[in-house]
Scaffold this active site. Structure first.
Site, short mmCIF file in Angstrom:
data_model
loop_
_atom_site.label_atom_id
_atom_site.label_comp_id
_atom_site.label_asym_id
_atom_site.label_seq_id
_atom_site.Cartn_x
_atom_site.Cartn_y
_atom_site.Cartn_z
N TYR A 55 0.82 -1.21 0.00
CA TYR A 55 0.00 0.00 0.00
C TYR A 55 0.86 1.26 0.00
O TYR A 55 2.04 1.23 0.34
CB TYR A 55 -0.98 0.02 1.18
CG TYR A 55 -0.36 0.27 2.54
CD1 TYR A 55 -0.33 1.56 3.08
CD2 TYR A 55 0.17 -0.78 3.29
CE1 TYR A 55 0.23 1.79 4.33
CE2 TYR A 55 0.71 -0.55 4.54
CZ TYR A 55 0.75 0.74 5.06
OH TYR A 55 1.30 0.97 6.30
N CYS A 56 0.24 2.35 -0.42
CA CYS A 56 0.84 3.69 -0.36
C CYS A 56 -0.28 4.64 0.09
O CYS A 56 -1.21 4.21 0.76
CB CYS A 56 1.41 4.10 -1.72
SG CYS A 56 0.18 4.24 -3.03
N ARG A 57 -0.20 5.89 -0.26
CA ARG A 57 -1.23 6.83 0.18
C ARG A 57 -2.56 6.60 -0.53
O ARG A 57 -3.61 6.56 0.09
CB ARG A 57 -0.77 8.28 -0.02
CG ARG A 57 -1.73 9.30 0.61
CD ARG A 57 -1.36 10.73 0.27
NE ARG A 57 -1.61 10.94 -1.16
CZ ARG A 57 -0.71 11.44 -2.01
NH1 ARG A 57 0.47 11.82 -1.61
NH2 ARG A 57 -1.01 11.57 -3.29
#
Length: 103
Positions: free
Chosen positions: A65-67
């Site tokens: 995941y990221c933002r």
């Protein structure tokens, strides 16, 4: 690579005994809040990001995941190109995450 909804991603992660949670945001973003037990490897490190990925066990299942889901999608593609068979991208990223968080 598979783009998974928040619900499907969370359910797969919860029921996976061979999982690694991978946060590909910057160290600063990670420090502002993350999903508990996540490993942080910043995708913006370029070749250093690839070197760090090379140290990981390719037989594991990676929940990435990221933002918002863009960088993690790129990370999953890089991982697939490197021989990682199971990399799951969290659609919507941390900004839409409703599960456990740590700050």
């Amino acid at each position: 690579m598979a783009d998974l909804t928040q619900e499907l991603w969370a359910n797969k992660l919860k029921n996976d005994d061979n999982s690694v949670l991978l946060d590909v945001r910057t160290e600063e973003e990670f420090g502002e809040g993350n999903i508990p037990n996540a490993l942080n490897i910043n995708i913006f490190k370029g070749q250093a990001f690839v070197y760090e990925l090379e140290e990981l066990d390719k037989s594991k299942n990676y929940y990435v995941y990221c933002r918002s889901g863009g960088r993690s999608g790129q990370a999953c593609e890089i991982m697939n190109d490197m021989g990682f068979e199971n990399a799951y991208n969290l659609m919507g990223g941390f900004s839409e995450w409703t599960g456990d968080k740590q700050f």
